[in-house]
Write a protein that holds these residues in place. Structure first.
Motif, mmCIF file in Angstrom:
data_model
loop_
_atom_site.group_PDB
_atom_site.id
_atom_site.type_symbol
_atom_site.label_atom_id
_atom_site.label_comp_id
_atom_site.label_asym_id
_atom_site.label_seq_id
_atom_site.Cartn_x
_atom_site.Cartn_y
_atom_site.Cartn_z
ATOM 1 N N VAL A 26 -8.212 47.634 13.189
ATOM 2 C CA VAL A 26 -7.362 47.915 13.348
ATOM 3 C C VAL A 26 -6.575 48.135 15.176
ATOM 4 O O VAL A 26 -7.203 49.087 14.915
ATOM 5 C CB VAL A 26 -6.179 48.446 12.651
ATOM 6 C CG1 VAL A 26 -4.658 49.088 12.630
ATOM 7 C CG2 VAL A 26 -6.722 47.242 10.829
ATOM 8 N N ALA A 73 -6.401 43.150 13.671
ATOM 9 C CA ALA A 73 -4.655 43.009 13.811
ATOM 10 C C ALA A 73 -4.286 44.705 14.890
ATOM 11 O O ALA A 73 -4.866 45.293 15.341
ATOM 12 C CB ALA A 73 -4.475 43.663 12.529
ATOM 13 N N THR A 77 -1.277 47.162 16.365
ATOM 14 C CA THR A 77 0.004 47.945 15.719
ATOM 15 C C THR A 77 -0.146 48.265 16.819
ATOM 16 O O THR A 77 -0.723 48.622 18.452
ATOM 17 C CB THR A 77 -0.845 48.534 14.770
ATOM 18 O OG1 THR A 77 -2.438 49.305 15.305
ATOM 19 C CG2 THR A 77 -1.050 47.959 13.365
ATOM 20 N N LEU A 118 -3.397 39.366 14.053
ATOM 21 C CA LEU A 118 -2.066 39.244 12.959
ATOM 22 C C LEU A 118 -1.405 40.877 13.811
ATOM 23 O O LEU A 118 -2.996 41.439 15.157
ATOM 24 C CB LEU A 118 -2.726 40.196 11.972
ATOM 25 C CG LEU A 118 -1.227 40.852 11.092
ATOM 26 C CD1 LEU A 118 -0.228 39.830 10.958
ATOM 27 C CD2 LEU A 118 -2.005 41.707 9.882
ATOM 28 N N ALA A 152 -1.905 45.031 7.034
ATOM 29 C CA ALA A 152 -3.045 44.656 7.467
ATOM 30 C C ALA A 152 -3.973 44.420 6.471
ATOM 31 O O ALA A 152 -4.722 43.319 6.523
ATOM 32 C CB ALA A 152 -3.712 45.059 8.210
#
Length: 234
Positions: A11, A113, A115, A138, A158
């Motif tokens: 992430v 992912a 963020t 993502l 996630a």
């Protein structure tokens, strides 16, 4: 020593971690302050708060600064408009090696992912400007998860969306103390601070970083070196 599973999800923060900030947040915040009617003698104090809370959802930052939902929403709208203008003007660039790092992780079987504390419209403008719309698996903003950093919501969202079986198999990477607190509160196996953004090694470590690296470009090697025990260097 507690056994942790190998990392299967990274992430990764955007501004300051994979995307060069170059003062854009502060420029956009200055326009937001004007929209909110911040007096000249309060500008420096407000800007200092923005610096201290880098990584957090901007609407949350403005709510804390102004105490009025109406003013916070006005400031947030001005911030998003200003940041979009800066991106459109070509003021958006990747951290060197960031794109290659994400590709390397995915090629190694690690999902990625993105963020951010930005609203989806700003997040997507940045990704489009860099040609990164399909780079990660993502991309999440606070509104997609419930709450922004330092809460764990985006990390856990996630995990759910990408089908990760164990949150300890997550490596959270960012340039702010809020990123590190988010990682720790989510139960991630790795909380990796990078030195390309807002906060220094001491601030990242104090906030709970398990590792601090020079840049996100070093993340694939770090993950590979931890093998099956990502917590081995905690």
């Amino acid at each position: 020593m507690t056994h942790h599973p190998p990392v299967s999800l990274a992430v990764v923060d955007m501004a300051g971690t994979t995307v060069l900030d170059d003062g854009l947040v502060e420029e956009a915040a200055t326009r937001a302050f004007a929209a909110a009617g911040v007096a000249d003698d309060a500008h420096d104090r407000a800007l200092r708060y923005v610096r201290d809370t880098m990584g957090q959802s901007k609407i949350t930052v403005f709510r804390a600064l102004f105490g009025s939902e109406e003013v916070a929403q006005r400031a947030n709208a001005a911030f998003e408009e200003a940041y979009a203008d800066l991106v459109a003007a070509g003021r958006c660039a990747p951290v060197p090696g960031a794109q290659e790092a994400v590709r390397s992780l995915r090629e190694a079987g690690v999902a990625v992912a993105f963020t951010t504390g930005f609203a989806p419209v700003t997040r997507d403008a940045i990704l489009s400007s860099l040609g990164w719309r399909d780079l990660a698996d993502l991309a999440l903003s606070p509104v997609d998860a419930g709450r922004g950093r330092p809460y764990p919501d985006m990390v856990l969202t996630a995990v759910l969306r990408l089908g990760v079986a164990d949150v300890r198999a997550v490596a959270v990477t960012g340039d702010t103390a809020s990123d590190m607190r988010c990682a720790r509160s989510a139960g991630a196996g790795l909380a990796v601070g990078v030195l390309t953004g807002a906060h220094d090694r001491a601030a990242l470590t104090e906030a709970g970083a398990t590792h601090v690296i020079d840049s996100v470009r070093d993340l694939p090697a770090l993950i590979a070196s931890t093998g099956t025990d990502p917590a081995s260097q905690e």
